[in-house]
Design a protein around this motif. Structure first.
Motif, PDB file in Angstrom:
ATOM      1  N   ASP A   1     -20.263 -32.579  26.887  1.00  0.00           N
ATOM      2  CA  ASP A   1     -20.169 -31.492  25.914  1.00  0.00           C
ATOM      3  C   ASP A   1     -19.087 -31.805  24.892  1.00  0.00           C
ATOM      4  O   ASP A   1     -19.153 -31.364  23.738  1.00  0.00           O
ATOM      5  CB  ASP A   1     -19.840 -30.173  26.620  1.00  0.00           C
ATOM      6  CG  ASP A   1     -20.954 -29.747  27.570  1.00  0.00           C
ATOM      7  OD1 ASP A   1     -22.094 -29.577  27.093  1.00  0.00           O
ATOM      8  OD2 ASP A   1     -20.689 -29.617  28.784  1.00  0.00           O
ATOM      9  N   VAL A   2     -18.096 -32.577  25.338  1.00  0.00           N
ATOM     10  CA  VAL A   2     -16.989 -32.996  24.475  1.00  0.00           C
ATOM     11  C   VAL A   2     -16.624 -34.427  24.832  1.00  0.00           C
ATOM     12  O   VAL A   2     -16.620 -34.794  26.016  1.00  0.00           O
ATOM     13  CB  VAL A   2     -15.748 -32.093  24.661  1.00  0.00           C
ATOM     14  CG1 VAL A   2     -14.598 -32.555  23.773  1.00  0.00           C
ATOM     15  CG2 VAL A   2     -16.085 -30.636  24.381  1.00  0.00           C
ATOM     16  N   VAL A   3     -16.328 -35.251  23.826  1.00  0.00           N
ATOM     17  CA  VAL A   3     -15.851 -36.616  24.059  1.00  0.00           C
ATOM     18  C   VAL A   3     -14.511 -36.770  23.354  1.00  0.00           C
ATOM     19  O   VAL A   3     -14.402 -36.557  22.142  1.00  0.00           O
ATOM     20  CB  VAL A   3     -16.828 -37.681  23.525  1.00  0.00           C
ATOM     21  CG1 VAL A   3     -16.284 -39.089  23.826  1.00  0.00           C
ATOM     22  CG2 VAL A   3     -18.215 -37.503  24.128  1.00  0.00           C
ATOM     23  N   LEU A   4     -13.492 -37.118  24.120  1.00  0.00           N
ATOM     24  CA  LEU A   4     -12.178 -37.443  23.555  1.00  0.00           C
ATOM     25  C   LEU A   4     -12.034 -38.953  23.645  1.00  0.00           C
ATOM     26  O   LEU A   4     -12.031 -39.520  24.735  1.00  0.00           O
ATOM     27  CB  LEU A   4     -11.066 -36.761  24.358  1.00  0.00           C
ATOM     28  CG  LEU A   4     -11.107 -35.232  24.466  1.00  0.00           C
ATOM     29  CD1 LEU A   4      -9.956 -34.737  25.325  1.00  0.00           C
ATOM     30  CD2 LEU A   4     -11.067 -34.590  23.099  1.00  0.00           C
ATOM     31  N   TYR A   5     -11.935 -39.630  22.500  1.00  0.00           N
ATOM     32  CA  TYR A   5     -11.972 -41.092  22.526  1.00  0.00           C
ATOM     33  C   TYR A   5     -10.779 -41.714  21.807  1.00  0.00           C
ATOM     34  O   TYR A   5     -10.202 -41.139  20.894  1.00  0.00           O
ATOM     35  CB  TYR A   5     -13.277 -41.603  21.914  1.00  0.00           C
ATOM     36  CG  TYR A   5     -13.475 -41.285  20.446  1.00  0.00           C
ATOM     37  CD1 TYR A   5     -13.204 -42.235  19.460  1.00  0.00           C
ATOM     38  CD2 TYR A   5     -13.958 -40.039  20.034  1.00  0.00           C
ATOM     39  CE1 TYR A   5     -13.395 -41.949  18.117  1.00  0.00           C
ATOM     40  CE2 TYR A   5     -14.154 -39.745  18.703  1.00  0.00           C
ATOM     41  CZ  TYR A   5     -13.872 -40.708  17.741  1.00  0.00           C
ATOM     42  OH  TYR A   5     -14.055 -40.421  16.410  1.00  0.00           O
ATOM     43  N   ASP A   6     -10.424 -42.919  22.260  1.00  0.00           N
ATOM     44  CA  ASP A   6      -9.269 -43.650  21.745  1.00  0.00           C
ATOM     45  C   ASP A   6      -9.621 -44.530  20.546  1.00  0.00           C
ATOM     46  O   ASP A   6     -10.796 -44.782  20.262  1.00  0.00           O
ATOM     47  CB  ASP A   6      -8.683 -44.541  22.845  1.00  0.00           C
ATOM     48  CG  ASP A   6      -8.004 -43.743  23.945  1.00  0.00           C
ATOM     49  OD1 ASP A   6      -7.626 -42.595  23.687  1.00  0.00           O
ATOM     50  OD2 ASP A   6      -7.864 -44.282  25.062  1.00  0.00           O
TER      51      ASP A   6
ATOM     52  N   LEU B   1     -20.358 -43.537  20.896  1.00  0.00           N
ATOM     53  CA  LEU B   1     -20.504 -42.090  20.695  1.00  0.00           C
ATOM     54  C   LEU B   1     -21.959 -41.700  20.521  1.00  0.00           C
ATOM     55  O   LEU B   1     -22.328 -40.531  20.717  1.00  0.00           O
ATOM     56  CB  LEU B   1     -19.689 -41.640  19.485  1.00  0.00           C
ATOM     57  CG  LEU B   1     -18.172 -41.883  19.575  1.00  0.00           C
ATOM     58  CD1 LEU B   1     -17.499 -41.444  18.289  1.00  0.00           C
ATOM     59  CD2 LEU B   1     -17.574 -41.166  20.782  1.00  0.00           C
ATOM     60  N   ASN B   2     -22.797 -42.658  20.184  1.00  0.00           N
ATOM     61  CA  ASN B   2     -24.231 -42.384  20.028  1.00  0.00           C
ATOM     62  C   ASN B   2     -24.900 -42.042  21.359  1.00  0.00           C
ATOM     63  O   ASN B   2     -26.005 -41.492  21.375  1.00  0.00           O
ATOM     64  CB  ASN B   2     -24.942 -43.571  19.392  1.00  0.00           C
ATOM     65  CG  ASN B   2     -24.488 -43.812  17.960  1.00  0.00           C
ATOM     66  OD1 ASN B   2     -24.157 -42.871  17.239  1.00  0.00           O
ATOM     67  ND2 ASN B   2     -24.460 -45.072  17.545  1.00  0.00           N
ATOM     68  N   HIS B   3     -24.224 -42.377  22.468  1.00  0.00           N
ATOM     69  CA  HIS B   3     -24.779 -42.040  23.780  1.00  0.00           C
ATOM     70  C   HIS B   3     -24.567 -40.572  24.135  1.00  0.00           C
ATOM     71  O   HIS B   3     -25.180 -40.063  25.071  1.00  0.00           O
ATOM     72  CB  HIS B   3     -24.140 -42.913  24.869  1.00  0.00           C
ATOM     73  CG  HIS B   3     -24.510 -44.360  24.777  1.00  0.00           C
ATOM     74  ND1 HIS B   3     -25.803 -44.811  24.917  1.00  0.00           N
ATOM     75  CD2 HIS B   3     -23.744 -45.471  24.555  1.00  0.00           C
ATOM     76  CE1 HIS B   3     -25.824 -46.128  24.788  1.00  0.00           C
ATOM     77  NE2 HIS B   3     -24.595 -46.554  24.568  1.00  0.00           N
ATOM     78  N   ALA B   4     -23.677 -39.901  23.408  1.00  0.00           N
ATOM     79  CA  ALA B   4     -23.421 -38.480  23.672  1.00  0.00           C
ATOM     80  C   ALA B   4     -24.467 -37.631  22.965  1.00  0.00           C
ATOM     81  O   ALA B   4     -25.015 -38.031  21.937  1.00  0.00           O
ATOM     82  CB  ALA B   4     -22.027 -38.105  23.192  1.00  0.00           C
ATOM     83  N   PRO B   5     -24.777 -36.445  23.488  1.00  0.00           N
ATOM     84  CA  PRO B   5     -25.751 -35.563  22.839  1.00  0.00           C
ATOM     85  C   PRO B   5     -25.301 -35.204  21.417  1.00  0.00           C
ATOM     86  O   PRO B   5     -24.107 -35.217  21.110  1.00  0.00           O
ATOM     87  CB  PRO B   5     -25.757 -34.323  23.743  1.00  0.00           C
ATOM     88  CG  PRO B   5     -25.250 -34.803  25.064  1.00  0.00           C
ATOM     89  CD  PRO B   5     -24.265 -35.875  24.755  1.00  0.00           C
ATOM     90  N   GLU B   6     -26.269 -34.872  20.586  1.00  0.00           N
ATOM     91  CA  GLU B   6     -25.955 -34.535  19.193  1.00  0.00           C
ATOM     92  C   GLU B   6     -25.024 -33.331  19.102  1.00  0.00           C
ATOM     93  O   GLU B   6     -24.163 -33.257  18.220  1.00  0.00           O
ATOM     94  CB  GLU B   6     -27.255 -34.247  18.432  1.00  0.00           C
ATOM     95  CG  GLU B   6     -27.063 -34.089  16.939  1.00  0.00           C
ATOM     96  CD  GLU B   6     -28.383 -33.935  16.205  1.00  0.00           C
ATOM     97  OE1 GLU B   6     -28.357 -33.476  15.041  1.00  0.00           O
ATOM     98  OE2 GLU B   6     -29.436 -34.267  16.790  1.00  0.00           O
ATOM     99  N   HIS B   7     -25.173 -32.400  20.053  1.00  0.00           N
ATOM    100  CA  HIS B   7     -24.348 -31.187  20.006  1.00  0.00           C
ATOM    101  C   HIS B   7     -22.919 -31.424  20.490  1.00  0.00           C
ATOM    102  O   HIS B   7     -22.044 -30.566  20.284  1.00  0.00           O
ATOM    103  CB  HIS B   7     -24.979 -30.080  20.868  1.00  0.00           C
ATOM    104  CG  HIS B   7     -24.839 -30.327  22.344  1.00  0.00           C
ATOM    105  ND1 HIS B   7     -25.817 -30.966  23.072  1.00  0.00           N
ATOM    106  CD2 HIS B   7     -23.833 -30.049  23.226  1.00  0.00           C
ATOM    107  CE1 HIS B   7     -25.427 -31.041  24.340  1.00  0.00           C
ATOM    108  NE2 HIS B   7     -24.232 -30.505  24.456  1.00  0.00           N
TER     109      HIS B   7
END
Length: 264
Positions: free
Chosen positions: A40-45, A53-59
């Protein structure tokens, strides 16, 4: 009414620490991709390849939290609080970290903080640059009589001082991988020279596994000059040890010192 409806749709708070690997987006694990698929949320370095990030859902909300080598880093305390806030308000937070979350990446600190709030956590290991990047250059950590073990250490401690562990590493016969040491290459090389290892093979690898990867090989007594001449900068790692002599580019260096020894 609206807030209650939103809260009812929130999944159970959970945080997954995912190791993204050293740079090439194809080096992330299948389990890591599956975690991103449900984020639901991605915190990335900063050192995480944006393609992941393309692997995460669009929402999914994607939040850049910086990293060691850029000027926009969040403090560790701020990152910890973001993880908790987003987990409680959105559900599944993926903390996407370069390399492996538990190798110089403060993974334990983040897990410990999350669990202090009774939030479920999971760890997905990643390929550490310390072993993966030399491996991609066909430099083994252990090989025959050349090396029976290896060290992985930071070039500097938490105070920014040269790590005292480097002296012990330099005395050993092990392969020594130094992270976060490129800016102090002269001081680090001097430690090995003081142990009589001025001709020990060394490799310096910048942006390992990325398209703009840069690799130089040499020996301890001249490696600082090579780094400067080739304008190598962070992120880069150093590999000290006889196993570096197995790199194809070291053949000409071996020949040079063989000729030099014959002349003298």
């Amino acid at each position: 009414m609206i807030l209650n409806k939103i809260k009812n749709n929130i999944q159970e708070p959970r945080i997954t620490l995912v190791g993204a690997g050293p740079g090439d987006p194809d080096l992330i694990s299948l389990k890591g991709v599956k975690a991103l698929n449900t984020a639901d949320v991605v915190l990335y370095d900063a050192l995480v390849n944006g393609a992941l990030l393309n692997h995460a859902p669009e929402h999914a909300i994607k939040i850049f939290v910086g990293g060691q080598f850029d000027g926009e880093s969040f403090s560790q305390d701020a990152v910890n609080k973001l993880m908790i806030d987003y987990a409680l308000n959105y559900g599944h937070v993926v903390r996407l970290k370069s390399g492996d979350p538990f190798v110089f990446a403060k993974g334990f600190e983040e897990v410990n903080f999350a669990e202090s709030y009774s939030i479920k956590t999971e760890i997905v290991p990643g390929i550490s640059s310390a072993t993966g990047v030399p491996g991609l250059q066909k430099i083994p950590m252990i090989y025959g009589n050349m090396s029976e073990s290896f060290w992985v250490l930071s070039g500097v401690n938490s105070k920014g001082e040269i790590s005292s562990d480097l002296q012990g590493a330099a005395r050993s016969k092990a392969t020594v991988v130094v992270l976060m040491g490129i800016e102090r290459i002269r001081e680090i090389a001097a430690i090995f020279i003081a142990e009589g290892k001025e001709r020990l093979p060394v490799a310096v690898i910048e942006n390992g596994s990325a398209p703009d990867e840069k690799t130089i090989v040499g020996v301890v007594e001249t490696i600082a000059e090579l780094v400067e001449d080739n304008k190598v900068s962070s992120p880069a790692l150093l590999v000290f040890g006889d196993v570096v002599s197995l790199h194809p580019a070291f053949a000409r260096i071996r020949d040079f010192y063989h000729i030099l020894s014959e002349e003298y």
